[in-house]
Scaffold this motif. Sequence first.
Motif, PDB file in Angstrom:
ATOM      1  N   VAL A  30       0.831  -1.204   0.000  1.00  0.00           N
ATOM      2  CA  VAL A  30       0.000   0.000   0.000  1.00  0.00           C
ATOM      3  C   VAL A  30       0.865   1.253   0.000  1.00  0.00           C
ATOM      4  O   VAL A  30       1.728   1.432   0.863  1.00  0.00           O
ATOM      5  N   ASP A  31       0.614   2.115  -0.981  1.00  0.00           N
ATOM      6  CA  ASP A  31       1.140   3.481  -1.000  1.00  0.00           C
ATOM      7  C   ASP A  31      -0.041   4.415  -0.769  1.00  0.00           C
ATOM      8  O   ASP A  31      -1.094   4.260  -1.387  1.00  0.00           O
ATOM      9  N   LEU A  32       0.129   5.390   0.112  1.00  0.00           N
ATOM     10  CA  LEU A  32      -0.969   6.301   0.427  1.00  0.00           C
ATOM     11  C   LEU A  32      -0.421   7.667   0.792  1.00  0.00           C
ATOM     12  O   LEU A  32       0.478   7.776   1.628  1.00  0.00           O
ATOM     13  N   ASP A  33      -0.937   8.696   0.146  1.00  0.00           N
ATOM     14  CA  ASP A  33      -0.655  10.075   0.514  1.00  0.00           C
ATOM     15  C   ASP A  33      -1.936  10.696   1.056  1.00  0.00           C
ATOM     16  O   ASP A  33      -2.987  10.605   0.421  1.00  0.00           O
ATOM     17  N   VAL A  34      -1.841  11.330   2.225  1.00  0.00           N
ATOM     18  CA  VAL A  34      -2.996  11.970   2.849  1.00  0.00           C
ATOM     19  C   VAL A  34      -2.759  13.473   2.867  1.00  0.00           C
ATOM     20  O   VAL A  34      -1.955  13.959   3.656  1.00  0.00           O
ATOM     21  N   PRO A  35      -3.440  14.224   2.001  1.00  0.00           N
ATOM     22  CA  PRO A  35      -3.233  15.674   1.975  1.00  0.00           C
ATOM     23  C   PRO A  35      -3.852  16.353   3.188  1.00  0.00           C
ATOM     24  O   PRO A  35      -4.868  15.903   3.732  1.00  0.00           O
ATOM     25  N   ALA A  36      -3.242  17.447   3.615  1.00  0.00           N
ATOM     26  CA  ALA A  36      -3.851  18.288   4.640  1.00  0.00           C
ATOM     27  C   ALA A  36      -5.100  18.949   4.075  1.00  0.00           C
ATOM     28  O   ALA A  36      -5.305  18.987   2.857  1.00  0.00           O
ATOM     29  N   ALA A  37      -5.946  19.435   4.974  1.00  0.00           N
ATOM     30  CA  ALA A  37      -7.165  20.159   4.591  1.00  0.00           C
ATOM     31  C   ALA A  37      -8.024  19.352   3.628  1.00  0.00           C
ATOM     32  O   ALA A  37      -8.489  19.857   2.615  1.00  0.00           O
ATOM     33  N   SER A  38      -8.222  18.069   3.950  1.00  0.00           N
ATOM     34  CA  SER A  38      -8.975  17.194   3.052  1.00  0.00           C
ATOM     35  C   SER A  38      -9.659  16.097   3.841  1.00  0.00           C
ATOM     36  O   SER A  38      -9.301  15.816   4.993  1.00  0.00           O
ATOM     37  N   VAL A  39     -10.640  15.471   3.200  1.00  0.00           N
ATOM     38  CA  VAL A  39     -11.296  14.282   3.743  1.00  0.00           C
ATOM     39  C   VAL A  39     -10.990  13.113   2.819  1.00  0.00           C
ATOM     40  O   VAL A  39     -11.339  13.144   1.638  1.00  0.00           O
ATOM     41  N   THR A  40     -10.315  12.103   3.344  1.00  0.00           N
ATOM     42  CA  THR A  40     -10.012  10.887   2.609  1.00  0.00           C
ATOM     43  C   THR A  40     -10.836   9.756   3.208  1.00  0.00           C
ATOM     44  O   THR A  40     -10.791   9.540   4.423  1.00  0.00           O
TER      45      THR A  40
END
Length: 228
Positions: A30-40
């Motif tokens: 698993v590769d995952l990027d979680v951006p700030a100011a966002s809902v994932t």
Amino acid sequence: MSPHPAPDPLAARLRDVRVDFGTRTAVRDVDLDVPAASVTVVAGPNGAGKSTLLEVVAGTRPPTSGTRWAMAAVAFVPQRAAVPDRLPITVRDVVSVGAWGRRGPWRRLDPAARAAVDESMERMEVTDLARKPFFALSGGQRQRTLLAQGLACGADLLLLDEPTTGLDSDSGERIRAVVRAEAQRGAAVVCVSHDPEVLRIADSVVRLVDGRVVDGHLGAGATEPQPA
């Protein structure tokens, strides 16, 4: 194992993460990027590895292999909290734990921390339950109390496991509104959910099947994240 911090605007990053439970692999590659100011939103069938993946992002479960990086201020709200009957802990006690990061465990909360607790309880509409024992709450009341605890720490990364499961429509709507407000504040929110209403407020959706990411796409109103 943690690499060098990822550049803004990411709040968390996983690379080639794998989690094994004995001979069974729950999460793989698993590769995952979680951006700030966002809902994932992390979606997928039962047993797909969603909750395990959330635990890795939270830092409560180390990966068997791969790397994790996340911002220091993390709040993790599990789906259920098992509390022994008659444990003498009130709703306000539970929410106040979220403010410990401002003062440290078991230290008296200062006025700013107490105000954060009050505001979080008001946002989740549990102020009138402040003195009620936590064990005596309904499932929906417990979930709102635990989310208030997560809000009280003012985290940069808020992780929610099935936050609306089993709740009435009013409680679900309240939680979805708070999730969007936290993202607008600048926090990164990651929800494990199969609730269509939660999926509708997502900026991005990551789908897991058999522990693998099979799809990731932008949600309604989302914009492409900046390159890492």
